[in-house]
Motif scaffolding. Structure first.
Motif, PDB file in Angstrom:
ATOM      1  N   ALA A  51       1.376  -1.209  -0.433  1.00 11.33           N
ATOM      2  CA  ALA A  51       0.255  -0.121  -0.283  1.00 11.33           C
ATOM      3  C   ALA A  51       0.652   1.319   0.290  1.00 11.33           C
ATOM      4  N   GLY A  52       0.737   2.096  -1.073  1.00 13.46           N
ATOM      5  CA  GLY A  52       1.943   2.614  -0.916  1.00 13.46           C
ATOM      6  C   GLY A  52       3.312   2.505  -1.823  1.00 13.46           C
ATOM      7  N   CYS A  53       2.697   2.080  -3.345  1.00 10.91           N
ATOM      8  CA  CYS A  53       3.810   1.132  -3.632  1.00 10.91           C
ATOM      9  C   CYS A  53       5.190   1.972  -4.314  1.00 10.91           C
ATOM     10  N   SER A  54       5.023   3.222  -4.691  1.00  4.85           N
ATOM     11  CA  SER A  54       5.870   4.174  -5.958  1.00  4.85           C
ATOM     12  C   SER A  54       6.000   3.488  -6.379  1.00  4.85           C
ATOM     13  N   SER A  55       6.865   3.587  -7.221  1.00  4.60           N
ATOM     14  CA  SER A  55       7.196   3.310  -8.950  1.00  4.60           C
ATOM     15  C   SER A  55       7.835   1.394  -8.643  1.00  4.60           C
ATOM     16  N   GLY A  56       7.466   0.747  -7.774  1.00  8.19           N
ATOM     17  CA  GLY A  56       6.930  -0.645  -8.111  1.00  8.19           C
ATOM     18  C   GLY A  56       8.522  -1.362  -7.238  1.00  8.19           C
ATOM     19  N   GLU A  57       9.273  -0.845  -6.683  1.00 11.96           N
ATOM     20  CA  GLU A  57      10.150  -1.434  -6.445  1.00 11.96           C
ATOM     21  C   GLU A  57       9.463  -2.158  -4.909  1.00 11.96           C
ATOM     22  N   GLU A  58       8.922  -1.763  -3.997  1.00 13.48           N
ATOM     23  CA  GLU A  58       8.219  -2.210  -3.039  1.00 13.48           C
ATOM     24  C   GLU A  58       7.736  -4.007  -3.648  1.00 13.48           C
ATOM     25  N   PRO A  59       6.636  -3.685  -4.331  1.00 13.29           N
ATOM     26  CA  PRO A  59       6.384  -5.161  -4.702  1.00 13.29           C
ATOM     27  C   PRO A  59       6.972  -6.171  -5.534  1.00 13.29           C
ATOM     28  N   TYR A  60       7.649  -5.228  -6.347  1.00 16.21           N
ATOM     29  CA  TYR A  60       8.841  -7.033  -7.141  1.00 16.21           C
ATOM     30  C   TYR A  60       9.635  -7.117  -6.140  1.00 16.21           C
ATOM     31  N   THR A  61       9.959  -6.624  -4.901  1.00 15.61           N
ATOM     32  CA  THR A  61      11.176  -7.651  -4.184  1.00 15.61           C
ATOM     33  C   THR A  61      10.252  -8.504  -3.592  1.00 15.61           C
ATOM     34  N   MET A  62       9.619  -7.686  -2.977  1.00 18.11           N
ATOM     35  CA  MET A  62       8.121  -9.293  -1.991  1.00 18.11           C
ATOM     36  C   MET A  62       7.794 -10.330  -3.639  1.00 18.11           C
ATOM     37  N   SER A  63       7.296  -9.424  -4.987  1.00 17.48           N
ATOM     38  CA  SER A  63       7.858 -10.834  -5.982  1.00 17.48           C
ATOM     39  C   SER A  63       8.717 -12.081  -5.995  1.00 17.48           C
ATOM     40  N   MET A  64       9.605 -11.250  -6.082  1.00 17.00           N
ATOM     41  CA  MET A  64      11.065 -12.323  -5.774  1.00 17.00           C
ATOM     42  C   MET A  64      10.877 -12.686  -4.647  1.00 17.00           C
ATOM     43  N   VAL A  65      10.914 -12.322  -3.664  1.00 22.48           N
ATOM     44  CA  VAL A  65      10.790 -13.161  -2.321  1.00 22.48           C
ATOM     45  C   VAL A  65      10.325 -14.183  -2.516  1.00 22.48           C
ATOM     46  N   LEU A  66       8.978 -13.816  -2.601  1.00 23.54           N
ATOM     47  CA  LEU A  66       8.084 -15.056  -3.533  1.00 23.54           C
ATOM     48  C   LEU A  66       8.691 -16.288  -3.958  1.00 23.54           C
ATOM     49  N   LYS A  67       8.537 -15.878  -5.340  1.00 28.05           N
ATOM     50  CA  LYS A  67       9.731 -16.519  -6.352  1.00 28.05           C
ATOM     51  C   LYS A  67      10.340 -17.917  -5.622  1.00 28.05           C
ATOM     52  N   ASP A  68      11.396 -16.797  -5.187  1.00 27.49           N
ATOM     53  CA  ASP A  68      12.338 -17.510  -4.503  1.00 27.49           C
ATOM     54  C   ASP A  68      12.146 -18.985  -3.260  1.00 27.49           C
ATOM     55  N   HIS A  69      10.864 -18.221  -2.351  1.00 34.14           N
ATOM     56  CA  HIS A  69      10.539 -19.227  -1.162  1.00 34.14           C
ATOM     57  C   HIS A  69      10.502 -20.850  -2.017  1.00 34.14           C
ATOM     58  N   PHE A  70       8.661 -20.147  -3.079  1.00 39.48           N
ATOM     59  CA  PHE A  70       7.922 -21.471  -3.798  1.00 39.48           C
ATOM     60  C   PHE A  70       8.463 -22.006  -4.390  1.00 39.48           C
ATOM     61  N   ASP A  71       9.210 -21.947  -5.575  1.00 37.97           N
ATOM     62  CA  ASP A  71      10.269 -22.239  -5.872  1.00 37.97           C
ATOM     63  C   ASP A  71       9.996 -22.931  -7.113  1.00 37.97           C
ATOM     64  N   LYS A  72       9.582 -24.249  -6.622  1.00 41.30           N
ATOM     65  CA  LYS A  72       9.170 -24.841  -8.390  1.00 41.30           C
ATOM     66  C   LYS A  72       8.332 -25.911  -8.078  1.00 41.30           C
ATOM     67  N   ASN A  73       7.520 -25.030  -6.515  1.00 39.53           N
ATOM     68  CA  ASN A  73       5.730 -25.243  -5.850  1.00 39.53           C
ATOM     69  C   ASN A  73       5.099 -24.027  -6.672  1.00 39.53           C
ATOM     70  N   SER A  74       5.938 -22.973  -6.824  1.00 35.79           N
ATOM     71  CA  SER A  74       5.193 -21.475  -7.424  1.00 35.79           C
ATOM     72  C   SER A  74       3.179 -21.728  -8.312  1.00 35.79           C
ATOM     73  N   SER A  75       3.560 -22.492  -9.296  1.00 37.58           N
ATOM     74  CA  SER A  75       2.851 -22.609  -9.608  1.00 37.58           C
ATOM     75  C   SER A  75       1.128 -23.439  -9.459  1.00 37.58           C
ATOM     76  N   GLN A  76       1.686 -24.121  -8.372  1.00 39.03           N
ATOM     77  CA  GLN A  76       0.547 -24.301  -7.337  1.00 39.03           C
ATOM     78  C   GLN A  76      -0.312 -22.977  -6.818  1.00 39.03           C
ATOM     79  N   TRP A  77       1.002 -22.194  -5.948  1.00 40.88           N
ATOM     80  CA  TRP A  77       0.443 -21.207  -5.033  1.00 40.88           C
ATOM     81  C   TRP A  77      -0.145 -19.862  -6.326  1.00 40.88           C
TER      82      TRP A  77
END
Ligand SMILES: C[S@@+](CC[C@H](N)C(=O)[O-])C[C@H]1O[C@@H](n2cnc3c(N)ncnc32)[C@H](O)[C@@H]1O
Length: 272
Positions: free
Chosen positions: A109-135
């Motif tokens: 909320a208040g994401c500005s030019s996207g660096e914060e949500p993109y960082t989250m998206s990278m953290v999520l991708k790292d975490h869910f890795d091979k399972n990310s398509s199920q989530w």
């Protein structure tokens, strides 16, 4: 340099505060400095005429230009990195075992030019890795400023903006943009973020309640009652056991909502 008369200054401060929560009571210089070019360029004879036009006509385009000038959009990738460490170590493993429907709801909320949500998206991708398509881990990213949302959607950043992020992220999650010489966020990371315009003064009426809300370095611009009311709305829009992250320089008043503090600027709604 133009000047602004006290009555016009107060009228503009009041308009911005009432409608957008931003407290400019001590920001006369900022207002004059950032808006005088607009006043001249748009052909107003002085600030009085401009302020009158803004308040009387409420023209969406003019208000957008004004808000783009008055809001501070500073941000960067992995800002306040400890928050992302906390997400990786504590929140994501918990949610992974708790969420049987495999849907996470995360809001920048208040994401500005996207660096914060993109960082989250990278953290999520790292975490869910091979399972990310199920989530379903899509991140909702909102801001009041169209200007920053356009940059976020464009998702191209200069090389210098990537200096402090892990090298493997650069190779995994960015592609060189030949046109600009910058780096574009990869489609897998971008598709996991949904950008929307949203004024944090408005009622929160999204379909799902949130597991994690990031509202960092936004409420510093709001006055106390606006902040308190927003924190209460965040609380109501969060699942039991969900989290609120605020900026490191911000604080949350216990009376605003019964969050439990979990770490510096990390708060949790009790599991009922
Ligand atoms: C300093 S940036 C913070 C960006 C990011 N959260 C971070 O911590 O790096 C503050 C953002 O809040 C947005 N903002 C200010 N008032 C707002 C409001 N009433 N509703 C939604 N966004 C607002 C601004 O447009 C700006 O992009």
């Amino acid at each position: 340099m133009l000047t602004i008369e006290k009555k016009d200054f107060h009228a503009l401060v009041n308009f911005v505060q009432t409608n957008y929560g931003i407290d400019l009571t001590k920001k006369e210089q900022l207002i004059v400095g950032r808006l005088q070019f607009t006043v001249i360029e748009k052909g107003f004879k002085d600030f009085g005429e401009y302020v009158n036009h803004i308040i009387e006509n409420r023209n969406a385009d003019d208000i957008e230009v004004m808000l783009n000038k008055l809001t501070t959009n500073y941000t960067h990738f992995l800002r306040e990195e400890k928050h992302f460490d906390y997400m990786k170590k504590n929140i994501l493993p918990d949610l992974e075992s708790a969420k049987k429907n495999k849907v996470l709801s995360i809001w920048s909320a208040g994401c500005s030019s996207g660096e914060e949500p993109y960082t989250m998206s990278m953290v999520l991708k790292d975490h869910f890795d091979k399972n990310s398509s199920q989530w379903d881990t899509r991140v909702l990213a909102t801001d009041i400023s169209q200007n920053v949302l356009r940059k976020a959607q464009n998702s191209i950043y200069p090389q210098a903006d990537l200096e402090n992020i892990p090298k493997e992220w650069v190779s995994k999650y960015f592609v060189k943009d030949t046109g600009t010489g910058g780096y574009k966020v990869s489609s897998g990371i971008k598709e996991n973020v949904i950008f929307r315009t949203f004024n944090l003064m408005d009622p929160i009426k999204f379909k799902l309640k949130f597991d994690v809300v990031f509202c960092r370095n936004v409420m510093i611009y709001f006055d106390k009652p606006t902040r308190a009311a927003l924190i209460k709305r965040f609380y109501d829009a969060t699942n039991p056991g969900g989290y609120l992250f605020i900026g490191h320089s911000e604080s949350l008043n216990r009376d605003d909502a019964p969050y439990k503090q979990m770490g510096p600027s990390i708060y949790r709604k009790p599991l009922e």
